[in-house]
Enzyme design. Structure first.
Site, PDB file in Angstrom:
ATOM      1  N   TYR A 144      25.834  63.772 102.602  1.00 38.71           N
ATOM      2  CA  TYR A 144      24.874  62.750 103.285  1.00 38.71           C
ATOM      3  C   TYR A 144      23.390  62.643 102.469  1.00 38.71           C
ATOM      4  O   TYR A 144      23.158  63.853 102.015  1.00 38.71           O
ATOM      5  CB  TYR A 144      24.488  63.242 104.839  1.00 38.71           C
ATOM      6  N   ASP A 239      21.414  65.771  94.520  1.00 39.61           N
ATOM      7  CA  ASP A 239      20.616  65.611  95.959  1.00 39.61           C
ATOM      8  C   ASP A 239      20.341  66.998  96.292  1.00 39.61           C
ATOM      9  O   ASP A 239      21.115  67.659  97.011  1.00 39.61           O
ATOM     10  CB  ASP A 239      21.569  64.768  96.886  1.00 39.61           C
ATOM     11  N   LYS A 267      12.421  68.415 102.354  1.00 41.06           N
ATOM     12  CA  LYS A 267      12.360  69.495 103.150  1.00 41.06           C
ATOM     13  C   LYS A 267      11.493  70.969 102.796  1.00 41.06           C
ATOM     14  O   LYS A 267      10.406  70.651 102.960  1.00 41.06           O
ATOM     15  CB  LYS A 267      13.988  70.218 103.319  1.00 41.06           C
TER      16      LYS A 267
HETATM   17  P1  KE4 Z   1      15.400  63.093 105.296  1.00 36.84           P
HETATM   18  O1  KE4 Z   1      15.262  61.557 105.199  1.00 36.84           O
HETATM   19  O2  KE4 Z   1      16.169  63.174 106.736  1.00 36.84           O
HETATM   20  O3  KE4 Z   1      14.126  63.826 105.111  1.00 36.84           O
HETATM   21  O4  KE4 Z   1      16.295  63.481 104.247  1.00 36.84           O
HETATM   22  C1  KE4 Z   1      17.633  62.741 103.984  1.00 36.84           C
HETATM   23  C2  KE4 Z   1      18.602  63.801 103.538  1.00 36.84           C
HETATM   24  C3  KE4 Z   1      19.081  63.697 102.311  1.00 36.84           C
HETATM   25  N1  KE4 Z   1      19.855  64.484 101.537  1.00 36.84           N
HETATM   26  C4  KE4 Z   1      20.130  65.866 102.092  1.00 36.84           C
HETATM   27  C5  KE4 Z   1      21.361  66.438 101.290  1.00 36.84           C
HETATM   28  C6  KE4 Z   1      20.062  65.608 103.341  1.00 36.84           C
HETATM   29  O5  KE4 Z   1      20.648  66.835 104.000  1.00 36.84           O
HETATM   30  C7  KE4 Z   1      19.001  64.879 104.198  1.00 36.84           C
HETATM   31  C8  KE4 Z   1      18.731  65.195 105.483  1.00 36.84           C
HETATM   32  N2  KE4 Z   1      19.462  66.214 106.324  1.00 36.84           N
HETATM   33  C9  KE4 Z   1      19.543  65.951 107.600  1.00 36.84           C
HETATM   34  C10 KE4 Z   1      20.490  67.183 108.264  1.00 36.84           C
HETATM   35  N3  KE4 Z   1      21.208  67.736 107.220  1.00 36.84           N
HETATM   36  C11 KE4 Z   1      18.354  65.784 108.234  1.00 36.84           C
HETATM   37  C12 KE4 Z   1      18.468  65.979 109.706  1.00 36.84           C
HETATM   38  C13 KE4 Z   1      18.409  64.615 110.654  1.00 36.84           C
HETATM   39  O6  KE4 Z   1      18.907  63.485 110.246  1.00 36.84           O
HETATM   40  O7  KE4 Z   1      17.782  64.681 111.657  1.00 36.84           O
END
Ligand code: KE4
Length: 430
Positions: A144, A239, A267
């Site tokens: 993801y 990523d 994060k």
């Molecule tokens: P954000 O747009 O949520 O800050 O980041 C997206 C993203 C990109 N790449 C990786 C590897 C990620 O894990 C994420 C976002 N992670 C999720 C949970 N694994 C965020 C939690 C959510 O969507 O509420």
């Protein structure tokens, strides 16, 4: 456990916000319970609006590696706050955090800050397409990269948690330029990358997958990926939104010794405030406006409060021995956790861990890719999640996410969590 205030808040939230939440996986649908509303967090603990206390293993989905309310991070935000909250103009804090990031990550020569991981990955892909003049993006099943259109193809995290095949609203014209192939499958990887008809601009990969649950790279997978993309002039994007400053101060690229062309961050680098970043080879980053023609912008990019929180966090993480201590604590915890699981559900669980990120899959395993991850018994995970919550332990509300160890968790917190784990396993239907 009294959850009356959370229930009332959730009821009202659902009349105002889709699903009552501002990010789908928080709705706890896959674990068949209503979300608790958090009043505050401190150290290793989360406190909900009904006064219930939890040992936190979610860490806000990764950012809170130091624990909540870390004194130096709070002090840095408070100091920045006294000077205003947003300028829409360059400020010294952006330069300070940029220097820390470029010094920490061996492959990152130049960096651009944005406000989320999604912005970071979507910008990195646009940059790779602009730099190569090619269109196709290759990703991996179960990974993801945020919710930009290009990525909602066999994605992980909330997409598999909610069982959404992709997402309505993403036109076929977009989806046809994204190809998702199995993680850890070097045969398919080589066949795909060598197919000249595909006009591949970049490959984007979670160097340790965290969004189908934790799945480590198989020996040789990242090395093969790096060799092939270098040979074929394909931009390799790591990523590291989860793994950046999680596995090591230099991220997964230092942990495994593999250098990507571009890196995406989020994060942890915001210290709990909204920050994302993408960076890498100066030659590629020079294509980004206003230096180059590839456009990307953001009102709150480089926000002074977020920059201050990020810089304070990275300085705390740079303390000698921080990762040795964190990863050793995580290893000891995971060993005990696996023992408890094997004792109570023999042959029905498998634990994957890299550093301080881990997932207990409710399946025999091994879990090495999306297909094997999907054999997990999500109903059993949901029952385990609910029991652990009732016992005061706060996990990810999805089998396909990671649990995180933080520096704030003391030995007694982890010992308590393991006791509650054993209790919860005992209560699971066999
Ligand atoms: P954000 O747009 O949520 O800050 O980041 C997206 C993203 C990109 N790449 C990786 C590897 C990620 O894990 C994420 C976002 N992670 C999720 C949970 N694994 C965020 C939690 C959510 O969507 O509420």
């Amino acid at each position: 456990m009294n959850t009356e205030r959370s229930r009332n808040l959730f009821q009202k939230a659902q009349t105002l916000i889709p699903g009552g939440v501002n990010s789908p996986v928080r709705a706890c649908k896959s674990v068949a319970c209503d979300p608790l509303f958090v009043a505050r967090a401190d150290g290793a603990k989360i406190y909900d609006v009904d006064g219930n206390v939890f040992i936190d293993f979610l860490a806000s989905w990764g950012p809170m590696i130091l624990g909540h309310n870390h004194p130096t991070v709070v002090a840095a935000i408070q100091e920045a706050l006294a000077h205003g909250t947003s300028y829409g103009a360059p400020c010294p804090a952006e330069v300070e955090l940029a220097e820390l990031v470029c010094e920490a990550l061996p492959s990152v020569e130049r960096v651009r800050f944005v406000s989320s991981g999604t912005e970071a990955t979507m910008s990195a892909v646009r940059l790779a397409r602009g730099y190569t003049g090619r269109k196709m993006v290759v990703k991996f099943d179960g990974c993801y990269h945020g919710h930009a259109d290009s990525f909602l193809v066999k994605a992980g995290s909330g997409i598999i948690t909610l069982g959404i095949p992709g997402s309505p609203g993403v036109p076929d014209d977009i989806v046809k330029n994204t190809l998702s192939i199995p993680y850890n499958d070097v045969v398919t990887l080589e066949k795909t990358l060598r197919d000249a008809s595909l006009d591949i601009a970049c490959v984007i990969v979670e160097p340790v997958a965290g969004n189908m649950g934790v799945v480590p790279p198989a020996p040789g997978f990242l090395e093969t990926l790096r060799a092939l993309t270098a040979e074929l002039g394909i931009v390799l994007i790591f990523d590291e939104v989860i793994t950046g400053f999680r596995l090591a101060y230099g991220g997964a690229q230092s942990y495994f010794g593999i250098m990507p062309d571009l890196t995406c961050l989020g994060k942890i680098i915001g210290g709990g405030l909204p920050v994302g970043a993408y960076g890498g080879k100066a030659e590629i980053m020079a294509k980004i406006a206003p230096e180059g023609p590839v456009y990307q912008a953001g009102t709150l990019s480089g926000n002074p409060l977020a920059m201050a929180a990020g810089a304070a966090t990275l300085k705390a993480l740079a303390e000698p021995g921080f990762y040795d201590r964190l990863n050793a604590k995580a290893a000891a915890y995971a060993d005990r956790l696996a023992e408890i699981a094997a004792k109570h559900l023999p042959g029905a669980t498998t634990l994957n861990r890299v550093g301080s990120m881990m997932t207990t899959f409710f399946t025999a395993g091994p879990v090495t890719d999306f297909t094997s991850a999907m054999t997990a018994d999500t109903g059993r995970y949901a029952a385990f999640y609910r029991e652990m919550l009732a016992q005061g332990v706060y996990l990810a509300p999805s089998q396909f996410e990671a649990a995180f160890i933080s520096a704030a968790q003391r030995e007694e917190d982890l010992a308590t969590a393991l006791e509650k784990t054993e209790w919860s396993f005992k209560k699971l239907p066999k």
